[in-house]
Write an enzyme that holds these catalytic residues in place. Structure first.
Site, PDB file in Angstrom:
ATOM      1  N   ASP A  11      -4.054   0.413   2.926  1.00  0.00           N
ATOM      2  CA  ASP A  11      -4.891  -0.495   3.689  1.00  0.00           C
ATOM      3  C   ASP A  11      -4.380  -0.620   5.156  1.00  0.00           C
ATOM      4  O   ASP A  11      -3.233  -0.305   5.407  1.00  0.00           O
ATOM      5  CB  ASP A  11      -5.072  -1.960   3.000  1.00  0.00           C
ATOM      6  CG  ASP A  11      -5.809  -2.991   3.838  1.00  0.00           C
ATOM      7  OD1 ASP A  11      -6.940  -2.395   4.340  1.00  0.00           O
ATOM      8  OD2 ASP A  11      -5.241  -4.166   4.253  1.00  0.00           O
ATOM      9  N   ASP A  13      -5.322  -3.037   8.014  1.00  0.00           N
ATOM     10  CA  ASP A  13      -5.096  -4.629   8.682  1.00  0.00           C
ATOM     11  C   ASP A  13      -4.387  -5.476   7.765  1.00  0.00           C
ATOM     12  O   ASP A  13      -4.782  -5.640   6.646  1.00  0.00           O
ATOM     13  CB  ASP A  13      -6.346  -5.438   8.970  1.00  0.00           C
ATOM     14  CG  ASP A  13      -7.362  -4.569   9.849  1.00  0.00           C
ATOM     15  OD1 ASP A  13      -6.541  -4.668  11.351  1.00  0.00           O
ATOM     16  OD2 ASP A  13      -8.052  -3.820   9.766  1.00  0.00           O
ATOM     17  N   LYS A 187     -13.748   0.407  -2.516  1.00  0.00           N
ATOM     18  CA  LYS A 187     -12.576   1.200  -2.230  1.00  0.00           C
ATOM     19  C   LYS A 187     -12.015   1.915  -3.479  1.00  0.00           C
ATOM     20  O   LYS A 187     -11.571   3.160  -3.261  1.00  0.00           O
ATOM     21  CB  LYS A 187     -11.074   0.177  -1.631  1.00  0.00           C
ATOM     22  CG  LYS A 187     -11.188  -0.037  -0.230  1.00  0.00           C
ATOM     23  CD  LYS A 187     -10.031  -0.973   0.289  1.00  0.00           C
ATOM     24  CE  LYS A 187     -10.223  -1.300   1.535  1.00  0.00           C
ATOM     25  NZ  LYS A 187      -8.877  -1.916   2.097  1.00  0.00           N
ATOM     26  N   ASP A 210      -3.651  -6.105   1.001  1.00  0.00           N
ATOM     27  CA  ASP A 210      -3.274  -7.541   1.039  1.00  0.00           C
ATOM     28  C   ASP A 210      -4.574  -8.314   0.945  1.00  0.00           C
ATOM     29  O   ASP A 210      -4.467  -9.450   0.963  1.00  0.00           O
ATOM     30  CB  ASP A 210      -2.705  -7.603   2.476  1.00  0.00           C
ATOM     31  CG  ASP A 210      -3.707  -7.573   3.675  1.00  0.00           C
ATOM     32  OD1 ASP A 210      -3.946  -8.541   4.568  1.00  0.00           O
ATOM     33  OD2 ASP A 210      -4.575  -6.606   3.830  1.00  0.00           O
ATOM     34  N   ASN A 213     -10.628  -7.186  -0.848  1.00  0.00           N
ATOM     35  CA  ASN A 213     -11.421  -6.055  -0.824  1.00  0.00           C
ATOM     36  C   ASN A 213     -10.297  -4.861  -1.154  1.00  0.00           C
ATOM     37  O   ASN A 213     -10.889  -3.686  -1.620  1.00  0.00           O
ATOM     38  CB  ASN A 213     -12.086  -5.468   0.422  1.00  0.00           C
ATOM     39  CG  ASN A 213     -11.253  -5.332   1.736  1.00  0.00           C
ATOM     40  OD1 ASN A 213     -10.093  -5.849   1.491  1.00  0.00           O
ATOM     41  ND2 ASN A 213     -11.698  -4.505   2.550  1.00  0.00           N
TER      42      ASN A 213
END
Length: 261
Positions: A11, A13, A187, A210, A213
């Site tokens: 991921d 962000d 995802k 984190d 999603n």
């Protein structure tokens, strides 16, 4: 292609990026080392292909799940994409307007919103991303892959779910927004499509994340790694919790599993 020893999905962000949404040099070096070790690093993000390419410029990353599984690329080639039918966009837009929530529409390269709101401005400030252009007809003139609802009222999330649960999946990925994708896409689905395309189902797979999603991403890999800055809910779905994204958590996790050695 078949010489890879493992696949690692990141991921962006709150995971691979720092607090200013930049790629730290330590993580850049880690990506280079993974490739040297014949391990394929991939991005799995809600961000657009254009943003991913800008963020990872100078790295060997050429494969990614973008827009939460709606647009997926392997070695710079699109292997699957899932455009949202116009009629669904119009119906969601009508409901969001009655609730006072602006809606942004994403192509592979651009995004535009119906109108500006404070929630929208807060989200893009949080992501250190440019504000969308304002356009009433953007979604009619482009192929749209993902939608973004700007709302700080989590109580109204259930209205969207009740009305569109058979059409869309909603991911509340910040206090200000919900990412919206077609039902069945995520995802998780994007990762599965990439692994199937590469014909590497037998290889070890890892994922760092984190956010909410990222839970589907965790289900799609053998080893799910949560950042220490993730919520307790996200951590509870992980196989391992590494350090924070601000405390060299990527390298710590990769080293823990022997992927950088």
């Amino acid at each position: 292609m078949n010489n890879y020893k493992a696949l690692v999905f990141f991921d962006l962000d709150g995971t691979l990026l720092d607090a200013e949404s930049n790629l730290p040099k330590e993580n850049h070096q880690a990506i280079l080392q993974l490739r040297k070790n014949k391990i394929l690093p991939l991005v799995a993000s809600g961000r657009s292909p254009k943003e991913i390419k800008q963020i990872t410029k100078g790295t060997p990353i050429d494969s990614y799940v973008s827009l939460n599984g709606q647009f997926n690329v392997v070695e710079n080639k699109v292997i699957s994409k899932h455009a949202i039918p116009l009629k669904y966009i119009q119906k969601l837009m009508a409901l969001s307007k009655t609730l006072g929530h602006s809606l942004a529409c994403y192509t592979a390269d651009e995004y535009a919103a119906c109108y500006s709101t404070e929630s929208m401005e807060k989200l893009y400030k949080l992501d250190h991303a440019p504000l969308p252009q304002i356009s009433a007809n953007f979604y009619k003139e482009h192929e749209i892959y993902m939608l973004y609802l700007f709302s700080e009222d989590e109580e109204t999330d259930r209205f969207y779910q009740a009305e569109f649960g058979d059409t869309f999946t909603f991911f509340r990925d910040s206090p200000y927004s919900l990412a919206v994708v077609l039902k069945g896409q995520s995802k998780k689905a994007g990762i599965q499509q990439i692994v199937e395309h590469l014909k590497l189902n037998e290889l070890p797979t890892y994922a760092f994340g984190d956010g909410n999603n990222d839970l589907g991403m965790f289900e799609a890999v053998q080893t799910a790694i949560a950042m220490d800055n993730a919520s307790e809910h996200v951590k509870s779905h992980a196989d391992f919790v590494t350090k924070s994204h601000m405390d060299d958590g990527i390298c710590f996790g990769l080293n823990y599993f022997g992927l950088l050695g």
